[in-house]
Write a protein that holds these residues in place. Sequence first.
Motif, mmCIF file in Angstrom:
data_model
loop_
_atom_site.group_PDB
_atom_site.id
_atom_site.type_symbol
_atom_site.label_atom_id
_atom_site.label_comp_id
_atom_site.label_asym_id
_atom_site.label_seq_id
_atom_site.Cartn_x
_atom_site.Cartn_y
_atom_site.Cartn_z
ATOM 1 N N SER A 28 -34.110 53.834 -34.458
ATOM 2 C CA SER A 28 -33.634 53.067 -35.604
ATOM 3 C C SER A 28 -34.658 53.073 -36.741
ATOM 4 O O SER A 28 -34.307 53.217 -37.914
ATOM 5 C CB SER A 28 -33.338 51.624 -35.178
ATOM 6 N N ILE A 29 -35.927 52.924 -36.395
ATOM 7 C CA ILE A 29 -36.979 52.961 -37.416
ATOM 8 C C ILE A 29 -37.030 54.325 -38.075
ATOM 9 O O ILE A 29 -37.164 54.441 -39.306
ATOM 10 C CB ILE A 29 -38.336 52.599 -36.785
ATOM 11 N N LYS A 30 -36.886 55.380 -37.284
ATOM 12 C CA LYS A 30 -36.965 56.724 -37.845
ATOM 13 C C LYS A 30 -35.757 57.037 -38.737
ATOM 14 O O LYS A 30 -35.894 57.729 -39.746
ATOM 15 C CB LYS A 30 -37.109 57.757 -36.725
ATOM 16 N N VAL A 31 -34.578 56.546 -38.352
ATOM 17 C CA VAL A 31 -33.409 56.697 -39.221
ATOM 18 C C VAL A 31 -33.672 56.020 -40.563
ATOM 19 O O VAL A 31 -33.419 56.586 -41.637
ATOM 20 C CB VAL A 31 -32.136 56.124 -38.566
ATOM 21 N N TYR A 32 -34.172 54.806 -40.509
ATOM 22 C CA TYR A 32 -34.471 54.056 -41.740
ATOM 23 C C TYR A 32 -35.472 54.819 -42.602
ATOM 24 O O TYR A 32 -35.285 54.965 -43.817
ATOM 25 C CB TYR A 32 -35.016 52.681 -41.376
ATOM 26 N N GLN A 33 -36.536 55.302 -41.986
ATOM 27 C CA GLN A 33 -37.549 56.032 -42.745
ATOM 28 C C GLN A 33 -36.974 57.267 -43.414
ATOM 29 O O GLN A 33 -37.211 57.520 -44.608
ATOM 30 C CB GLN A 33 -38.691 56.451 -41.825
ATOM 31 N N ALA A 34 -36.260 58.068 -42.642
ATOM 32 C CA ALA A 34 -35.726 59.314 -43.195
ATOM 33 C C ALA A 34 -34.741 59.037 -44.324
ATOM 34 O O ALA A 34 -34.783 59.681 -45.380
ATOM 35 C CB ALA A 34 -35.061 60.124 -42.082
ATOM 36 N N LEU A 35 -33.857 58.078 -44.102
ATOM 37 C CA LEU A 35 -32.831 57.781 -45.096
ATOM 38 C C LEU A 35 -33.442 57.211 -46.372
ATOM 39 O O LEU A 35 -33.101 57.626 -47.494
ATOM 40 C CB LEU A 35 -31.818 56.807 -44.500
#
Length: 397
Positions: A86-93
């Motif tokens: 979830s954190i990585k999705v947020y970062q990438a987006l």
Amino acid sequence: MTDFAATKARFHLPEGLLYLDGNSLGPLPKAAPERIAAMMRDEWGDMLITGWNKAGWMAQPMAIGDRIARLIGAEAGSVATGDTLSIKVYQALASALAMRPERKVILSDNGNFPSDLYIAQGLLKTLGPAYELRVVNPEDVESELSEEIAVMMLTEVDYRTGRLHDMKALTEKAHAVGALAVWDLAHTAGALPVRLAEADADFAVGCSYKYLNGGPGAPAFIYVSPKHADQALPALSGWLGHDAPFDFDLDYRAGAGVSRMRVGTPPVIQMTSLECALDIWDMVDMDDLRARSIELSELFIAEVEAACPMLSLASPRNPQERGSQVSFRFEHGYAAMQALIANGVIGDFRAPDIMRFGITPLYLDEDDIRGAAKVISDVMNKKLWDKDAYKTRNAVT
């Protein structure tokens, strides 16, 4: 040629169970318990805090990232591990949106994992009402790409049906209209060959507890294309993404390349478990894996359909259009799956009516597939699922 009998021998597979749920949680590598025990005893126990230097804990996120990079067709030094998906999705987006400040629309599809959509919704609320998350049918993504799209965010393999997007074609179309592409590889990494560099993907994220077999809570990973690595700025700018974290500056200064996407303290015990799984992956050619996955999936579909006409195939019929899972629809799918589990075949259920089975060649073979199909036939044709005990929903389905 990959020796899949040898990879199967590296996993702990409980006697009397056929495990077709590696698309949710991979099984335990046999080497992991002792490796973790040794890490805890010899490194944490004896080295204490000096383990960050002496045992190389601080370098683990990037070293493991390079090992995962081989499995997803990424350039060396372009993948970092740590934190949650979830954190990585947020970062990438968030990073991708910031690189297209004049555009306000994220394009996704209704086959995306809901958590990715929730994260996008939350992010856009903080950015203000000018932003929009546009969710379309999977087959309509290409036609909906236009010059108002800032980011195309897709899960490559649909978590319910296994439907497979064409990463290269859709990324090319996104770039043609000036959009960036963020790919979620949660149901792709370790399931089939991924070629991020060849597809010219901008960002990708994924987890390591499914097909990669890192264990429950194993860390996520993030890929940033080298062409963006020194431009993309993480919205979650944690201390380990700082250029010099132990200078303890009061202001953030982004580290070099994808290392800036590191946020919190590395989960060393979980990374040690993941290393054991990656030792097995070092034995695997990804094209061999894909060929074997298709062989086993086709056998599974043929066996189940021949015996269970009440089940409807929810996955694409063409194996080139699906990942490494097979899903069937059944009105009472939850109860049927609970009955299967009680009878020694573990898959899982996704609402409203999907019975989902992971086809994982690292530890499944033809005998396993035929054995699972036989149990499915018994459960369905004898209506063993039609018991009240199987109809009460558990917290995890």
